[in-house]
Structures are given as C-alpha cells and as structure tokens.
Design an enzyme around this catalytic site. Sequence first.
Site, PDB file in Angstrom:
ATOM      1  N   HIS A  42      -7.647 -10.857   7.181  1.00  0.00           N
ATOM      2  CA  HIS A  42      -8.057  -9.578   8.002  1.00  0.00           C
ATOM      3  C   HIS A  42      -8.834  -8.558   7.406  1.00  0.00           C
ATOM      4  CE1 HIS A  42      -4.337  -8.027   7.274  1.00  0.00           C
ATOM      5  NE2 HIS A  42      -4.646  -6.693   7.671  1.00  0.00           N
TER       6      HIS A  42
HETATM    7  C1  UD1 Z   1      -4.905  -2.580  10.526  1.00  0.00           C
HETATM    8  C2  UD1 Z   1      -4.466  -1.911   9.088  1.00  0.00           C
HETATM    9  C3  UD1 Z   1      -4.210  -2.774   8.096  1.00  0.00           C
HETATM   10  C4  UD1 Z   1      -3.312  -3.687   8.394  1.00  0.00           C
HETATM   11  C5  UD1 Z   1      -3.706  -4.576   9.805  1.00  0.00           C
HETATM   12  C6  UD1 Z   1      -2.672  -5.377  10.309  1.00  0.00           C
HETATM   13  C7  UD1 Z   1      -5.647   0.380   8.835  1.00  0.00           C
HETATM   14  C8  UD1 Z   1      -6.730   1.127   8.103  1.00  0.00           C
HETATM   15  N1  UD1 Z   1      -5.707  -0.920   8.779  1.00  0.00           N
HETATM   16  O1  UD1 Z   1      -6.169  -3.170  10.203  1.00  0.00           O
HETATM   17  O2  UD1 Z   1      -3.751  -1.844   6.752  1.00  0.00           O
HETATM   18  O3  UD1 Z   1      -3.163  -4.706   7.550  1.00  0.00           O
HETATM   19  O4  UD1 Z   1      -3.834  -3.383  10.810  1.00  0.00           O
HETATM   20  O5  UD1 Z   1      -3.177  -5.982  11.314  1.00  0.00           O
HETATM   21  O6  UD1 Z   1      -4.877   1.062   9.508  1.00  0.00           O
HETATM   22  N2  UD1 Z   1      -8.342  -5.087  17.548  1.00  0.00           N
HETATM   23  C9  UD1 Z   1      -8.414  -5.870  18.667  1.00  0.00           C
HETATM   24  N3  UD1 Z   1      -7.036  -5.852  19.356  1.00  0.00           N
HETATM   25  C10 UD1 Z   1      -5.919  -4.877  18.823  1.00  0.00           C
HETATM   26  C11 UD1 Z   1      -6.162  -4.445  17.399  1.00  0.00           C
HETATM   27  C12 UD1 Z   1      -7.454  -4.306  16.954  1.00  0.00           C
HETATM   28  O7  UD1 Z   1      -9.099  -6.539  19.270  1.00  0.00           O
HETATM   29  O8  UD1 Z   1      -4.716  -4.797  19.325  1.00  0.00           O
HETATM   30  C13 UD1 Z   1      -9.633  -5.299  16.930  1.00  0.00           C
HETATM   31  C14 UD1 Z   1     -10.767  -4.298  17.262  1.00  0.00           C
HETATM   32  O9  UD1 Z   1     -11.970  -4.742  17.244  1.00  0.00           O
HETATM   33  C15 UD1 Z   1     -10.738  -3.240  15.948  1.00  0.00           C
HETATM   34  C16 UD1 Z   1     -10.425  -4.334  14.831  1.00  0.00           C
HETATM   35  O10 UD1 Z   1      -9.566  -5.140  15.261  1.00  0.00           O
HETATM   36  O11 UD1 Z   1     -11.792  -2.468  15.735  1.00  0.00           O
HETATM   37  C17 UD1 Z   1      -9.502  -3.471  13.792  1.00  0.00           C
HETATM   38  O12 UD1 Z   1      -8.417  -2.980  14.166  1.00  0.00           O
HETATM   39  P1  UD1 Z   1      -7.788  -1.818  13.185  1.00  0.00           P
HETATM   40  O13 UD1 Z   1      -6.594  -1.303  13.877  1.00  0.00           O
HETATM   41  O14 UD1 Z   1      -9.065  -0.531  13.146  1.00  0.00           O
HETATM   42  O15 UD1 Z   1      -7.667  -2.304  12.016  1.00  0.00           O
HETATM   43  P2  UD1 Z   1      -6.946  -3.778  11.357  1.00  0.00           P
HETATM   44  O16 UD1 Z   1      -8.217  -4.569  10.750  1.00  0.00           O
HETATM   45  O17 UD1 Z   1      -6.297  -4.226  12.377  1.00  0.00           O
END
Ligand code: UD1
Length: 365
Positions: free
Chosen positions: A200
């Site tokens: 991820h």
């Molecule tokens: C975040 C953390 C990372 C951690 C990871 C675990 C930061 C900078 N990154 O990354 O350190 O290892 O979580 O999972 O805080 N999305 C969904 N549903 C959700 C959450 C996210 O669809 O419930 C999708 C969205 O398109 C979003 C993308 O995932 O834009 C990324 O989510 P985000 O919370 O920004 O970062 P992660 O990649 O999950």
Amino acid sequence: MHVLHVVGARPNFMKAAPVLRALAAQGVQNTLVHTGQHYDAAMSDVFLKQLEMPEPDCNLEVGSGSHAQQTAAVMLALEPVLLQRQPDLVLVYGDVNSTVAAALVSAKLNLPVGHVEAGLRSRDRTMPEEINRILTDQLSDLLFTPSADGDENLLREGIDAAKIHLVGNVMVDSLVRLLPQAEAHFPPDLSRPYALVTLHRPSNVDDLPWLRQLLATLAELSRQWLVIFPVHPRTRQKLLQLGSASSDRFRLLEPQPYLEFLALQQRAAVVITDSGGIQEETTFLGVPCLTLRQNTERPITVTAGTNQLVGRDPVRLRQAAAEILHGSQERKEDGRKTSPPPLWDGHASARIAQIIVQRQAQKAG
Ligand code: UD1
C-alpha cells in the site's frame, strides 16, 4: 486522571486497544477520538470490534485528501474537542497523518502529549510517515519506544532522556492476546504453502510502471505457489487501472479483518509486504518476511533474522521468495521457535499505564 487517545488509521487500532485496556485497569478515565482518516468498515469498524475497543466518544470524520488537507482537517476538528474535554494527557500512536496532526494541536494548547511507538526512523524523508515521526517525537512529553534503537534515535535528535521510556511493542500485546482466537479464523479450504502479500505504500503502488513489474513477478511466483493478496483500497484503485484480476492461484481478497489476517500470517510460508507493522508481527511469529522497501524504520526485524529488505529488485524478490517457499515444504511447523526481541512480551501497555499513572501522581504530589 483523564487520558484522551487519538486514533485514525488501521495500524493505530491494534496499538491503542491494549493501552486503553491497561489504563482503564488503573482507574484512568479514557476518551477515544477517531479522526475518521480510515472510514471503510473493513479498514476501521471491524478492527475496533475484534480488538474489543470501546465505541469512540467522537468521530471527526475527516476522510481522505492530500497530506495537507487531511492533516489540517484533523487539526481543525480536534481543537474544539480538546478545549472542551481538557484531558490530563493526549496519547497518539504510530506515524500516520492523524498522529502528527493531533500532537501539534495538543502541544499548541499546552496539553501534555504521549507518543506510543516513538523513536522509529527510516532516515528517508520521502516517506510521509518519517516526517510524521520526527515531528510527533519533537512535540511529545512522553516517548514510549518499542526497541532500544528508538531510544538512540531520539537521543541523537536532542530529546531529553528523562522523557524516553523503553516499554516494548504494544502491537505485540494485541497479537499475544488474540492469537489463540485467530486460529479459528483460518480459511479451512486454504492449502499450504502459500505466500501472503500486502502492498500500500505510495512508493510501490503510485508508481504504475514499477507496480506492473511487481505484479508480473508475483504472478510468475503464483505459477508454482499459491499467492494470497488482501488489497488495500489505495492499491485496489491502481490494480483496476492496470487491469489486474484475481485468479485461483493469485487470489486478490478484500482487506482482511485483524483475526483473519493474523491467522493468514501465522501459517504463511513467506510474507511479502511494504507495511511496517507486518514486519514486526512476522518477527514475533517467526515467519519469514520480504519487505519491498529500500529501508526500514524497524531494523530490529532485520537483525532478528525474519525480515529481509528486497528493495526494488524483482529478481531478488523472486529468488528469495522461491527459496523460502521451497524450504517451507521441509519445515512443517507454523513459525519459528526463536525468541522475539526484548520486551515484545505482551506487557508493553501495562508498562505504559504504570509510567503514566506514576507521573500523574508525582505531579499531584
Ligand atoms: C495510511 C498511513 C500509512 C499506513 C496506512 C495503513 C499516512 C500518511 N499514511 O496510508 O502510514 O501504513 O494508512 O493502511 O497517514 N481509502 C479508502 N477507505 C478508507 C481509507 C482510505 O478507500 O477507509 C482510500 C482513499 O482513496 C484514500 C487512500 O485510500 O485516498 C489512502 O488513504 P490514506 O489514509 O490517505 O493513506 P493510506 O494509504 O491508507
């Protein structure tokens, strides 16, 4: 005493759950704030439930966005909650955007901040989490480290030794407590050996030519070995763009709940990942792990002997995975029988609770 905990993203929950429990056992009043950084039921609700966490007292519902948007949204929404609740201590966990945002708002309100999982450093500032770690540690009054390298990193950055407490790994507390339950969650029809994959990190999944190469390597591996790949929502979008589809030998799954994933890890012949927490969990379980990164903020997982950094080298990945998978046919046991790192013993959260309560008593006295 009143402690306010801020959680937001999937890896926070297994760290906060045992600390909430240990503090409650000491008679501390806990308030749980969920920022809403992760909002899908599969990324949040199911973890709270399986980890038997209390319902959050409030959810800030910040959702996704750019780093600035997400961090700012947490700050704006958290400030009035802190002003209203006036906790004696704010506890933040790990290195996600919610962590640094909460630490910054709390410090500006002169509320003491405790950081659980302090001191980890990859020395790679292109990684958003590294910036979150450095800033959160600078803003914290109590720094709870999982391993001695964390203490060294903090001292090198000029942090007062009196603030640093080597307590061990709280994620292992959750693992130790729930591993016996996890066994019943192993899919009965899954044949072994298999490789378990998670991906991820933006450095792997946002770089489409590299992701395509990585998937081709995993697909090649799946011709001989079963590959199980629970897909993070960020990665799901990229796989759709690349037209990757699930097959019988290369199985793309939904994000797995905590117990299901623990069971999959424990019986995996090899785990291939770019996650930080999974490097640690495999170290505790004694399962070989190949990390798709050039560096790690958790070097103890490499010195413990379970984790290898394979960087961005598909040949190395394929060779290392095949070697371990071949070997696993001879080794029939689940996991390895050597000892985990010092203080990764299931009692890190009890140590944290004791330090917090003692500190409060000293202040009051
Ligand atoms: C975040 C953390 C990372 C951690 C990871 C675990 C930061 C900078 N990154 O990354 O350190 O290892 O979580 O999972 O805080 N999305 C969904 N549903 C959700 C959450 C996210 O669809 O419930 C999708 C969205 O398109 C979003 C993308 O995932 O834009 C990324 O989510 P985000 O919370 O920004 O970062 P992660 O990649 O999950």
